[in-house]
Motif scaffolding. Structure first.
Motif, PDB file in Angstrom:
ATOM      1  N   GLY A 238       0.810  -1.212   0.000  1.00 38.45           N
ATOM      2  CA  GLY A 238       0.000   0.000   0.000  1.00 38.45           C
ATOM      3  C   GLY A 238       0.845   1.264   0.000  1.00 38.45           C
ATOM      4  N   PHE A 239       1.951   1.249   0.741  1.00 42.24           N
ATOM      5  CA  PHE A 239       2.852   2.410   0.799  1.00 42.24           C
ATOM      6  C   PHE A 239       3.364   2.759  -0.584  1.00 42.24           C
ATOM      7  N   PHE A 240       3.881   1.772  -1.317  1.00 40.40           N
ATOM      8  CA  PHE A 240       4.479   2.062  -2.619  1.00 40.40           C
ATOM      9  C   PHE A 240       3.411   2.378  -3.663  1.00 40.40           C
ATOM     10  N   ALA A 241       2.247   1.739  -3.567  1.00 43.24           N
ATOM     11  CA  ALA A 241       1.172   2.055  -4.503  1.00 43.24           C
ATOM     12  C   ALA A 241       0.733   3.504  -4.356  1.00 43.24           C
ATOM     13  N   PHE A 242       0.593   3.957  -3.117  1.00 42.64           N
ATOM     14  CA  PHE A 242       0.150   5.332  -2.883  1.00 42.64           C
ATOM     15  C   PHE A 242       1.251   6.348  -3.155  1.00 42.64           C
ATOM     16  N   ALA A 243       2.517   5.918  -3.152  1.00 47.00           N
ATOM     17  CA  ALA A 243       3.611   6.857  -3.414  1.00 47.00           C
ATOM     18  C   ALA A 243       3.491   7.461  -4.807  1.00 47.00           C
ATOM     19  N   VAL A 244       3.164   6.630  -5.804  1.00 43.03           N
ATOM     20  CA  VAL A 244       3.052   7.189  -7.153  1.00 43.03           C
ATOM     21  C   VAL A 244       1.796   8.047  -7.286  1.00 43.03           C
ATOM     22  N   MET A 245       0.743   7.678  -6.564  1.00 50.88           N
ATOM     23  CA  MET A 245      -0.467   8.495  -6.604  1.00 50.88           C
ATOM     24  C   MET A 245      -0.204   9.873  -6.006  1.00 50.88           C
ATOM     25  N   GLY A 246       0.543   9.917  -4.927  1.00 52.17           N
ATOM     26  CA  GLY A 246       0.909  11.196  -4.336  1.00 52.17           C
ATOM     27  C   GLY A 246       1.808  12.006  -5.246  1.00 52.17           C
ATOM     28  N   PHE A 247       2.695  11.336  -5.943  1.00 57.30           N
ATOM     29  CA  PHE A 247       3.600  12.025  -6.856  1.00 57.30           C
ATOM     30  C   PHE A 247       2.826  12.745  -7.959  1.00 57.30           C
ATOM     31  N   ALA A 332      -0.572   0.416  -9.798  1.00 55.88           N
ATOM     32  CA  ALA A 332      -0.753   0.795  -8.397  1.00 55.88           C
ATOM     33  C   ALA A 332      -2.143   0.409  -7.899  1.00 55.88           C
ATOM     34  N   GLY A 333      -3.164   0.556  -8.756  1.00 53.94           N
ATOM     35  CA  GLY A 333      -4.520   0.212  -8.347  1.00 53.94           C
ATOM     36  C   GLY A 333      -4.679  -1.261  -8.041  1.00 53.94           C
ATOM     37  N   LEU A 334      -4.080  -2.115  -8.856  1.00 54.97           N
ATOM     38  CA  LEU A 334      -4.160  -3.551  -8.602  1.00 54.97           C
ATOM     39  C   LEU A 334      -3.439  -3.911  -7.298  1.00 54.97           C
ATOM     40  N   LEU A 335      -2.276  -3.318  -7.086  1.00 52.76           N
ATOM     41  CA  LEU A 335      -1.545  -3.562  -5.842  1.00 52.76           C
ATOM     42  C   LEU A 335      -2.357  -3.086  -4.637  1.00 52.76           C
ATOM     43  N   PHE A 336      -2.976  -1.919  -4.776  1.00 53.24           N
ATOM     44  CA  PHE A 336      -3.760  -1.363  -3.678  1.00 53.24           C
ATOM     45  C   PHE A 336      -4.954  -2.248  -3.344  1.00 53.24           C
ATOM     46  N   LYS A 337      -5.670  -2.724  -4.346  1.00 53.67           N
ATOM     47  CA  LYS A 337      -6.852  -3.539  -4.094  1.00 53.67           C
ATOM     48  C   LYS A 337      -6.498  -4.792  -3.303  1.00 53.67           C
ATOM     49  N   ALA A 357      -7.296   1.422   9.704  1.00 53.91           N
ATOM     50  CA  ALA A 357      -6.784   2.756  10.016  1.00 53.91           C
ATOM     51  C   ALA A 357      -5.260   2.766   9.981  1.00 53.91           C
ATOM     52  N   VAL A 358      -4.638   1.747  10.559  1.00 53.39           N
ATOM     53  CA  VAL A 358      -3.173   1.663  10.534  1.00 53.39           C
ATOM     54  C   VAL A 358      -2.684   1.456   9.105  1.00 53.39           C
ATOM     55  N   PHE A 359      -3.370   0.581   8.365  1.00 52.12           N
ATOM     56  CA  PHE A 359      -2.993   0.353   6.965  1.00 52.12           C
ATOM     57  C   PHE A 359      -3.031   1.656   6.169  1.00 52.12           C
ATOM     58  N   PHE A 360      -4.113   2.402   6.288  1.00 46.66           N
ATOM     59  CA  PHE A 360      -4.233   3.632   5.518  1.00 46.66           C
ATOM     60  C   PHE A 360      -3.249   4.697   6.001  1.00 46.66           C
ATOM     61  N   ALA A 361      -2.923   4.711   7.278  1.00 51.76           N
ATOM     62  CA  ALA A 361      -1.920   5.658   7.764  1.00 51.76           C
ATOM     63  C   ALA A 361      -0.579   5.400   7.085  1.00 51.76           C
ATOM     64  N   ILE A 362      -0.222   4.128   6.944  1.00 52.26           N
ATOM     65  CA  ILE A 362       1.030   3.782   6.276  1.00 52.26           C
ATOM     66  C   ILE A 362       0.957   4.126   4.792  1.00 52.26           C
ATOM     67  N   ALA A 363      -0.183   3.806   4.160  1.00 49.46           N
ATOM     68  CA  ALA A 363      -0.346   4.114   2.736  1.00 49.46           C
ATOM     69  C   ALA A 363      -0.277   5.616   2.484  1.00 49.46           C
ATOM     70  N   TYR A 364      -0.910   6.408   3.348  1.00 48.11           N
ATOM     71  CA  TYR A 364      -0.906   7.855   3.146  1.00 48.11           C
ATOM     72  C   TYR A 364       0.460   8.462   3.447  1.00 48.11           C
TER      73      TYR A 364
END
Length: 414
Positions: A238-247, A332-337, A357-364
């Motif tokens: 989740g961390f790496f999937a969201f990294a590109v989305m944030g970028f 990233a979407g497939l990894l996130f799902k 909540a912990v998962f999403f905190a790490i992803a964000y």
């Protein structure tokens, strides 16, 4: 243990409650989740306009974007678990109203300070909403379809609402900024009104948490036996999937303006739209794939898209940049799902929202911190070398996390 990796679980909760039927409330909550996530990315095509009005550069853009991560961390870690004890609606309604407050702040408080405060408040609303709504969708689906225990549909709807909403934010904001008056006001007024209306609709839905039983038994972060390693691998993915989305959300519009020479707000929002829309479409198109195959597909598309993104900086063509964004987003979407599903399956039923909540905190954290690092590196070493290093680091990190997930699944099957 393999069920922790590649299946969802959870049964119906038994506290009856008034209001609209669970099936109808399921879609109301999905729309509310999508709208709130869309609000989080509304500023994406507007960052150059904010920078021009308030006088800051690209590094401050990433800081302003990442300010949402600070608020999200507060929402996820301190408050995101509360719906397991207090009830889903008692958290979702304040989440929607908190985001509406952020919209009001963005309209009325100009300047860097006001922007940062509004982004933190946006993050708090996101932190309250994302894990709670995901858990609530699972509860509502189980109640509406008690014979379909273990269905992947709630997770798919939650993931598509999350990423679909994130894709609509920059598209709607870009269109309004391009063709409607007051580009730094109109999008936030519109979303503020929508969020308040959705809060009223969510109130009509059934509550799915028995507060008395939950107060006695719910752990803030409770995993099934053997779920620790599964959750760790899922959180890494989740961390790496969201990294590109944030970028793409923080710097996509800036890169379109500075590298491609296009200043139109609608075009500036297309990169982020391509990332998030491709994420949602890939999940829908490949929903029937086994989770292991979905991870493999995702971890192939992910670095391919990042490599094309780096290439597009050497050959600055809008079409190439958008194709690169879409490929990256699909991976990233497939990894996130899959990572969301693994996190839910690893959680004890009474701690589902807390674990998410912990998962999403790490992803964000992935959504914010790597983008700041990239911006700082670009100032020091230049944009193109930094992009190559950024692409390589994220691709390697995603590959390691996916390999760990595959190893856990293979170990569980033997």
């Amino acid at each position: 243990m393999s069920s922790l990796l590649y299946n969802r679980s959870g049964g119906a909760l038994n506290e009856p409650s008034g209001g609209i039927a669970p099936a109808r409330s399921f879609w109301t909550v999905a729309i509310a989740l999508g709208a709130l996530m869309a609000f989080g990315t509304v500023p994406t095509p507007l960052w150059p306009l904010f920078a021009g009005r308030d006088g800051f550069g690209s590094t401050m853009v990433t800081v302003a974007f990442a300010a949402m991560v600070v608020g999200a961390a507060v929402g996820f870690l301190l408050l995101g678990h509360l719906s397991d004890r207090l009830g889903r609606r008692r958290i979702i309604v304040p989440a929607l109203l908190t985001s509406a407050l952020a919209a009001l702040l963005l309209v009325t408080w100009h300047g860097v300070t006001g922007l940062l405060v509004a982004r933190v408040v946006t993050g708090i609303g996101t932190g309250l909403m994302a894990s709670t709504a995901t858990a609530y969708l699972s509860d509502l689906y189980s109640r509406a379809h008690p014979k379909r225990t273990g269905s992947p549909r709630p997770g798919l709807v939650a993931a598509v609402a999350n990423l679909g909403g994130l894709s609509l934010g920059p598209l709607v904001a870009g269109a309004l900024a391009q063709w409607a008056p007051a580009p730094l006001t109109t999008p936030f007024v519109l979303f503020g009104v929508v969020l308040v209306a959705l809060a009223a609709l969510v109130l009509t839905g059934p509550e799915t948490v028995d507060r008395q039983k939950a107060g006695e038994s719910a752990a803030r972060f409770g995993l099934r036996p053997g779920g620790g390693a599964v959750f760790a691998a899922a959180a890494g993915i989740g961390f790496f999937a969201f990294a590109v989305m944030g970028f793409f959300s923080s710097l996509g519009a800036v890169m379109v303006r500075d590298e491609l020479g296009i200043s139109a707000p609608f075009i500036a929002g297309l990169a982020a739209f391509a990332v998030f829309a491709a994420s949602a479409v890939a999940q829908l198109a490949l929903a029937r794939l086994p989770a292991a195959s979905m991870l493999t597909t995702g971890v192939v598309l992910f670095p391919a898209g990042l490599a094309l993104t780096a290439l597009s900086l050497f050959h600055p063509v809008l079409a190439l940049f958008l194709v690169a964004a879409a490929l990256t987003g699909a991976g990233a979407g497939l990894l996130f799902k899959v990572s969301v599903g693994q996190s839910v399956a690893a959680a004890l039923p009474a701690s589902r929202a807390g674990v998410l909540a912990v998962f999403f905190a790490i992803a964000y954290a992935g959504m914010g911190l790597p983008s700041i690092g990239f911006s700082l590196a670009a100032r020091q070493f230049g944009l193109r070398p930094s992009m190559i290093g950024f692409a390589a680091a994220l691709s390697l990190g995603a590959l390691i996390a996916v390999r760990a997930s595959h190893r856990l699944a293979a170990r569980a099957d033997t």
